[in-house]
Design a protein around this motif. Structure first.
Motif, PDB file in Angstrom:
ATOM      1  N   HIS A 261       0.809  -1.216   0.000  1.00 18.98           N
ATOM      2  CA  HIS A 261       0.000   0.000   0.000  1.00 18.98           C
ATOM      3  C   HIS A 261       0.849   1.276   0.000  1.00 18.98           C
ATOM      4  O   HIS A 261       0.329   2.375   0.193  1.00 18.98           O
ATOM      5  N   VAL A 262       2.163   1.132  -0.199  1.00 19.88           N
ATOM      6  CA  VAL A 262       3.093   2.257  -0.210  1.00 19.88           C
ATOM      7  C   VAL A 262       3.741   2.353  -1.587  1.00 19.88           C
ATOM      8  O   VAL A 262       4.362   1.399  -2.063  1.00 19.88           O
ATOM      9  N   ILE A 263       3.604   3.500  -2.209  1.00 23.08           N
ATOM     10  CA  ILE A 263       4.275   3.766  -3.478  1.00 23.08           C
ATOM     11  C   ILE A 263       5.552   4.537  -3.179  1.00 23.08           C
ATOM     12  O   ILE A 263       5.524   5.584  -2.518  1.00 23.08           O
ATOM     13  N   VAL A 264       6.695   4.024  -3.639  1.00 26.15           N
ATOM     14  CA  VAL A 264       7.972   4.708  -3.494  1.00 26.15           C
ATOM     15  C   VAL A 264       8.447   5.090  -4.888  1.00 26.15           C
ATOM     16  O   VAL A 264       8.615   4.227  -5.754  1.00 26.15           O
ATOM     17  N   GLU A 265       8.622   6.363  -5.116  1.00 24.68           N
ATOM     18  CA  GLU A 265       9.043   6.826  -6.437  1.00 24.68           C
ATOM     19  C   GLU A 265       9.914   8.067  -6.280  1.00 24.68           C
ATOM     20  O   GLU A 265      10.007   8.670  -5.200  1.00 24.68           O
ATOM     21  N   ARG A 266      10.532   8.452  -7.374  1.00 28.32           N
ATOM     22  CA  ARG A 266      11.346   9.654  -7.362  1.00 28.32           C
ATOM     23  C   ARG A 266      10.453  10.900  -7.258  1.00 28.32           C
ATOM     24  O   ARG A 266       9.274  10.875  -7.622  1.00 28.32           O
ATOM     25  N   ALA A 267      11.060  11.991  -6.759  1.00 21.48           N
ATOM     26  CA  ALA A 267      10.335  13.255  -6.647  1.00 21.48           C
ATOM     27  C   ALA A 267       9.754  13.661  -7.993  1.00 21.48           C
ATOM     28  O   ALA A 267      10.361  13.433  -9.043  1.00 21.48           O
ATOM     29  N   ARG A 268       8.564  14.264  -7.963  1.00 21.01           N
ATOM     30  CA  ARG A 268       7.830  14.575  -9.185  1.00 21.01           C
ATOM     31  C   ARG A 268       7.591  16.075  -9.319  1.00 21.01           C
ATOM     32  O   ARG A 268       7.471  16.791  -8.315  1.00 21.01           O
ATOM     33  N   PRO A 269       7.493  16.565 -10.554  1.00 19.06           N
ATOM     34  CA  PRO A 269       7.242  18.000 -10.747  1.00 19.06           C
ATOM     35  C   PRO A 269       5.859  18.435 -10.302  1.00 19.06           C
ATOM     36  O   PRO A 269       5.618  19.621 -10.077  1.00 19.06           O
ATOM     37  N   ASP A 270       4.918  17.479 -10.158  1.00 19.40           N
ATOM     38  CA  ASP A 270       3.566  17.833  -9.717  1.00 19.40           C
ATOM     39  C   ASP A 270       3.408  17.637  -8.213  1.00 19.40           C
ATOM     40  O   ASP A 270       2.313  17.365  -7.704  1.00 19.40           O
ATOM     41  N   PHE A 271       4.499  17.810  -7.479  1.00 17.13           N
ATOM     42  CA  PHE A 271       4.473  17.591  -6.034  1.00 17.13           C
ATOM     43  C   PHE A 271       3.393  18.443  -5.352  1.00 17.13           C
ATOM     44  O   PHE A 271       2.657  17.960  -4.488  1.00 17.13           O
ATOM     45  N   ARG A 272       3.284  19.712  -5.739  1.00 17.91           N
ATOM     46  CA  ARG A 272       2.314  20.583  -5.083  1.00 17.91           C
ATOM     47  C   ARG A 272       0.891  20.060  -5.269  1.00 17.91           C
ATOM     48  O   ARG A 272       0.070  20.105  -4.338  1.00 17.91           O
ATOM     49  N   ALA A 273       0.582  19.555  -6.453  1.00 20.36           N
ATOM     50  CA  ALA A 273      -0.760  18.991  -6.687  1.00 20.36           C
ATOM     51  C   ALA A 273      -0.989  17.755  -5.831  1.00 20.36           C
ATOM     52  O   ALA A 273      -2.081  17.554  -5.284  1.00 20.36           O
ATOM     53  N   LEU A 274       0.043  16.914  -5.704  1.00 19.93           N
ATOM     54  CA  LEU A 274      -0.080  15.727  -4.848  1.00 19.93           C
ATOM     55  C   LEU A 274      -0.319  16.140  -3.400  1.00 19.93           C
ATOM     56  O   LEU A 274      -1.093  15.509  -2.674  1.00 19.93           O
ATOM     57  N   LEU A 275       0.371  17.208  -2.977  1.00 20.33           N
ATOM     58  CA  LEU A 275       0.231  17.682  -1.604  1.00 20.33           C
ATOM     59  C   LEU A 275      -1.182  18.192  -1.355  1.00 20.33           C
ATOM     60  O   LEU A 275      -1.768  17.950  -0.284  1.00 20.33           O
ATOM     61  N   ALA A 276      -1.753  18.867  -2.343  1.00 21.19           N
ATOM     62  CA  ALA A 276      -3.107  19.393  -2.185  1.00 21.19           C
ATOM     63  C   ALA A 276      -4.151  18.285  -2.101  1.00 21.19           C
ATOM     64  O   ALA A 276      -5.254  18.497  -1.591  1.00 21.19           O
TER      65      ALA A 276
END
Length: 641
Positions: A261-276
């Motif tokens: 249930h945990v996704i581990v991936e590299r940092a993404r340019p849409d980080f702010r959208a994921l945070l929201a």
């Protein structure tokens, strides 16, 4: 305007990210921008309208800010540092900016002081001179040594026109982490927080836990702990974003250890959208993280980075917690259990609305910069010395010798400013008395004075601390404390100064801010002082009996206005008046006229004037006495009756 921004990020990319956001804002406002980066070879996105210059990169490991490494991890050779300076200087000369912005320096990056100082020196020599601004984040790490702080303030006052603080005093004022004094306070401009991506966020239903840790490998302990905590918290999806500074092998190990249930991936340019979209954020407490949290209004658990005695992130996290915007897990206490408990606390609380914090720091930085006054030009115009020349001629006709002496206040160490002062002393054949602060003396001052035959030291109070109540004029030895306490400090100051400065010290007391309680003066001789020196004519400054007193009378600094040079016409008039007073008998004819300087705060205009003044007096045969002669009984300078 042509705007040059210089930044070197040594650990993460936060400094470069903020500098790039400023560059974009200036470019979007129609200015021509060059961004010079001296950290790792990383070019931020969105700089299509910005010229980007990459210096030979340097970096550090952990929190060892003293040892620079190249991109391969090898110690940086002096040849690379020289190449950086050459490229930086070439960029400045070719671009000829109207604005120069140094990110963090001189409040930090002391390991790169040589290249920044070279840049500033060359900028001052340009005609017209560019405005020079310092760009700093909301929280700084103040040095433990007071002399380092004084060195920073001296550089600011010598070379900078404003300090851009990219924060909001509602969150944390600069004074909370840096000892702001009255000299640099007028230069401070709060811009609000610089948001690299100020676009509005789409409000969606929140779900899951988002873990992030910036671009460096410093977040590895947080990533590992988060994966371990997720083994128990299985009722929500997790997403862990790994920065590019984490090696591929470490990244693979983290990904392989994560439950389903945990996704581990590299940092993404849409980080702010994921945070929201997240229900909860787990992260460190860097500058950009704070901006992200304030912008997205997500519940947060902060694990501030504290390795190497770092305090910046902890202080920021504590401020966010005090506003009800985050829970904290201290790095030393980080474990799966402590993280799980913090997650439960955060999720169980009602969401808090963030305060009205300024998050348009990039736009406001541009507006502040556009509104600054042009830099004050160097003192190129010809000075009319005729009033002084006439007064000196009058004195010769009357057979009234007029003598001068020179006092410079606040010396503590051998600094570049002191070097310039002593060079002027030699070239103008003018002895100088350095009023040195005993508590803050460094060994370098004594070593330097040993080699200077025309420079001596006086006792400048004890610590140059203000004990006056709020609203009253500053004083360390004013009428605000008991005579016994001040007498004890004065005696201690003489003993310490004599121990550290030896034969170069003259037992002359110079009270800070030139203010001294009348009741203390009669004790000075008993305490070991032979003389007292304040400011202004003796009958004006101190109308009481006491020890031998020789004052200063001419200070070229506009302390209550520009903090640069008083208009030369006014200074010349005051000097001519002081000469005439000695001829007429209105002042003690035998007291030499005292010139007062403050080498640590001189800008180029003040230096230029002082150099012209000393040179002119030398050419007119107006001697500047040795401090030894000034305070000698041979001069028959009487105490006040």
């Amino acid at each position: 305007m042509r705007v040059l921004i210089v930044v070197t990020h040594l650990l993460g990319a936060g400094h470069l990210t903020r500098a790039a956001a400023l560059a974009r804002a200036f470019a979007e406002s129609g200015h021509t921008v060059t961004l010079v980066s001296g950290g790792g070879p990383l070019q931020p996105a969105g700089l299509d309208n910005v010229a980007f210059v990459q210096l030979p990169p340097v970096r550090i490991v952990g929190t060892d800010f003293k040892n620079l490494l190249d991109e391969d991890g090898a110690p940086v050779h002096n040849f690379r540092l020289a190449d950086r300076r050459i490229q930086l200087l070439d960029t400045l000369r070719a671009f000829r900016p109207d604005i120069v912005i140094t990110e963090l320096f001189p409040f930090g990056r002391r390991v790169l002081a040589d290249e920044f100082t070279m840049l500033l020196d060359e900028a001052r020599r340009q005609d017209p001179r560019p405005l020079v601004l310092c760009s700093i984040r909301d929280i700084l790490a103040a040095p433990s040594k007071p002399e380092r702080i004084e060195e920073t303030h001296a550089r600011i006052l010598e070379s900078y026109d404003a300090i851009l603080v990219h924060g909001d005093p509602q969150i944390v004022p600069l004074e909370a982490t840096w000892p702001v004094d009255e000299r640099i306070r007028p230069l401070i401009r709060y811009t609000g927080y610089v948001d690299e991506n100020p676009k509005a966020l789409e409000q969606t239903e929140r779900e899951g836990i988002l873990v992030s840790g910036g671009s460096s490998a410093a977040s590895l302990p947080l990533y590992r702990t988060a994966i371990a905590a997720a083994q128990e918290l299985i009722d929500r999806p997790w997403r862990i974003l790994i920065g590019r500074g984490v090696a591929e092998a470490e990244f693979t190990a983290l990904r392989d250890s994560a439950p389903s249930h945990v996704i581990v991936e590299r940092a993404r340019p849409d980080f702010r959208a994921l945070l929201a979209q997240a229900e909860l954020s787990i992260s460190q407490a860097g500058y950009n993280t704070a901006v992200d949290l304030l912008r997205s209004n997500v519940k947060a658990v902060l694990v501030p980075f504290e390795a190497g005695h770092e305090t910046e992130q902890r202080l920021r996290a504590e401020r966010l917690q005090a506003l009800g915007l985050a829970e904290i897990v201290r790095e030393a206490a980080l474990s799966p259990r402590s993280l799980i408990e913090a997650v439960h606390r955060s999720l169980s609380q009602e969401p808090s609305l963030p305060p009205d914090i300024a998050l348009d720091g990039a736009r406001r930085t541009v507006a502040i910069t556009e509104g600054l006054d042009p830099p004050r030009p160097a003192l190129h115009r010809r000075i009319d010395w005729s009033p002084v020349d006439r007064a000196l001629g009058h004195a010769r006709d009357r057979g009234c010798p007029v003598r001068f002496w020179w006092r410079d206040d606040d010396a503590v160490a051998d600094t570049p400013q002191l070097d310039r002062l002593l060079s002027l002393s030699r070239s103008a054949e003018a002895s100088v008395a350095l009023a040195a602060i005993p508590q803050r003396l460094e060994p370098s001052l004594a070593s330097r004075l040993d080699n200077e035959h025309s420079a001596f030291a006086l006792v400048h109070g004890w610590s140059h601390a203000n004990h006056a109540p709020t609203g009253e004029k500053k004083a360390e030895f004013g009428a605000h404390r008991s005579i016994e306490i001040m007498a004890g400090e004065a005696e201690q100051s003489l003993l310490v100064a004599r121990e550290r400065l030896g034969s170069k010290l003259l037992p002359v007391f110079v009270p800070p801010w030139n203010r001294i309680a009348s009741g203390l003066v009669p004790h000075l001789h008993r305490l070991g002082f032979a003389a007292l020196s304040c400011f202004n004519e003796r009958r004006i400054a101190f109308p009481a009996r006491g020890p031998l007193q020789v004052n200063t009378h001419l200070d070229p600094i506009d302390w209550h206005g520009t903090r640069s040079l008083i208009e030369p016409v006014a200074i010349i008039a005051k000097l001519a008046t002081a000469i005439e007073r000695r001829i007429s008998g209105d002042a003690d004819a035998e007291e030499p006229i005292g010139l007062l300087t403050h080498h640590l705060v001189h800008d180029e205009v003040i230096w230029s004037f002082c150099e012209e003044l000393m040179t002119h007096l030398l050419a007119k045969g107006a001697p500047i006495l040795s401090p030894v002669d000034v305070f000698s009984a041979r001069n028959r300078i009487t105490t006040l009756a």
